[in-house]
Write a protein that holds these residues in place. Structure first.
Motif: not given
Length: 89
Positions: A27-28, A35-38, A60-64, A70-79
């Motif tokens: 979750x972002x 929401x992260x708490x949920x 620093x990530x939202x729902x999408x 190739x974005x930082x959050x996309x690369x991180x989530x793939x890892x």
């Protein structure tokens, strides 16, 4: 509804006599839809049912967070996913 169980609103799926597979929740930390708490609360419910559950929050990530390939959050989530899938159980 699962193949051999039920899903109570607001709670984890239940299976008759069997544990669910280990679960990864990503979750972002700025997600306003899931929401992260949920997500953390849902993870706690899964763990209480004996499900091996991992929660990862992307800063620093939202729902999408994985929409922009190739974005930082996309690369991180793939890892995160790769690490989860290749982890010894």
């Amino acid at each position: 509804m699962t193949a051999r169980g039920t899903h109570e609103p607001g709670g984890p799926p239940k299976r008759e006599g069997k544990s669910l597979q280990r679960t990864l929740l990503v979750v972002g930390d700025r997600d306003r839809s899931a929401r992260p708490e949920t997500i953390r609360d849902f993870a706690a419910e899964l763990r209480a049912e004996g499900v091996d559950t991992t929660v990862k929050e992307l800063p620093f990530a939202d729902h999408s967070f994985d929409d922009a390939y190739g974005s930082l959050t996309s690369q991180t989530s793939r890892q995160i996913l790769l690490d989860f899938l290749t982890r010894d159980t």
